[in-house]
Structure formats: structure tokens, C-alpha cells
Scaffold this active site. Structure first.
Site, mmCIF file in Angstrom:
data_model
loop_
_atom_site.group_PDB
_atom_site.id
_atom_site.type_symbol
_atom_site.label_atom_id
_atom_site.label_comp_id
_atom_site.label_asym_id
_atom_site.label_seq_id
_atom_site.Cartn_x
_atom_site.Cartn_y
_atom_site.Cartn_z
ATOM 1 N N CYS A 38 37.646 31.061 43.013
ATOM 2 C CA CYS A 38 37.229 29.965 43.889
ATOM 3 C C CYS A 38 37.220 30.422 45.348
ATOM 4 C CB CYS A 38 38.184 28.784 43.746
ATOM 5 S SG CYS A 38 38.219 28.058 42.108
ATOM 6 N N GLU B 193 38.437 28.940 47.968
ATOM 7 C CA GLU B 193 39.697 28.712 48.653
ATOM 8 C C GLU B 193 40.698 29.832 48.376
ATOM 9 O OE1 GLU B 193 38.037 24.650 47.347
ATOM 10 O OE2 GLU B 193 38.086 26.704 46.596
ATOM 11 N N GLU C 35 31.593 34.036 40.856
ATOM 12 C CA GLU C 35 31.588 33.756 39.422
ATOM 13 C C GLU C 35 31.560 35.041 38.613
ATOM 14 O OE1 GLU C 35 29.365 29.427 39.514
ATOM 15 O OE2 GLU C 35 28.289 31.113 38.668
ATOM 16 N N ALA D 217 30.724 36.324 34.293
ATOM 17 C CA ALA D 217 30.270 35.921 32.960
ATOM 18 C C ALA D 217 31.450 35.508 32.078
ATOM 19 C CB ALA D 217 29.486 37.053 32.302
#
Length: 138
Positions: free
Chosen positions: A60, A62, A51, A53
Site C-alpha cells: 500500500c 501508506e 501491486e 500478481a
């Protein structure tokens, strides 16, 4: 071999996906995802969500695994199977962007979704019917 979600053939992929998930960087959603891809050369490549900000920059699991596989030499047609794991009570399929990215390399890919209690097997063409791939550009 990858037609049964309970097949022992999935075990190395599941283990790799869970290991990758343990490294997920998810300080905002706290939703950790792990993925693993099996290549035609029998290599297993893991990935986890990362992730940011600035949410659109988030990667992701995948697509992280796919990027690592391409860096290791993956070519279209070389993907054999994929696994996506979470601790969510509901199984979590790849998002639309990940489905599209995977379709570039294997439209008929078996995709196993798993959590700590349940497994469900899908085919990528069922998760992303009528995908847009290089064949559409010819």
C-alpha cells in the site's frame, strides 16, 4: 495547523502524494493511491501502491511511504501528518494494516483523505481505536 482540511499547510503534502500516486504500479486493480508523510524534521516522504500478481505481496502507498521514512531515520513520535489521495469519487482511508503500521509511529496522527474534489480530516485514533502498540507489550 493540521486541524483544518482546507489549511494551506496541507498543500506540500498533497502535492507530494499526487506526485507519488502518478508513479503507482497498479496493473491489476488500476486503483492508484498516493500517500505523503510529514516528519518532525519537516521532511516529506511520499509513497505509492505497488501491486503484484501474487496479491498478498502488494504494498500500500501508506506503508511504502512509512518504509521510506523509516529508512531516512523516522522514529516513533516523529510523524506529524499524513495524506492519502486517490481519483476515486469516494475518499479512501488507509486499510487496517496501514492504520496499524502508522499507529506504531503516531497514534494521534492527523490523516487527510483527498480526491480531486473533496478533503476529509481524521485522527488516526478515530480510524483505529484501541490500537495495539508497544505500550501493550510492557
Amino acid at each position: 495547523m493540521f486541524d483544518d482540511p482546507q489549511s494551506p499547510a496541507w498543500t506540500p503534502l498533497l502535492e507530494a502524494a499526487w506526485r507519488a500516486r502518478s508513479n503507482a504500479y497498479a496493473p491489476y486493480s488500476h486503483f492508484q493511491v498516493g500517500a505523503a508523510l510529514l516528519t518532525a524534521s519537516h521532511g516529506i516522504v511520499g509513497g505509492c501502491n505497488v501491486e503484484n500478481a501474487a496479491y498478498p505481496v502488494t504494498l500500500c502507498a501508506e506503508r511504502g511511504a512509512l518504509s521510506a521514512a523509516v529508512a531516512a531515520g523516522l522514529q516513533p513520535g516523529d510523524l506529524v501528518a499524513a495524506v492519502v489521495v486517490t481519483d476515486s469519487p469516494k475518499l479512501t482511508p488507509p486499510c487496517g494494516a496501514c492504520r496499524q503500521a502508522l499507529a506504531e509511529f503516531a497514534e494521534g496522527l492527523p490523516v487527510l483523505l483527498a480526491n480531486r474534489n473533496t478533503r476529509m480530516l481524521h485522527r488516526l485514533e478515530d480510524l483505529l481505536p484501541h490500537s495495539f502498540t508497544g505500550r501493550n507489550l510492557q
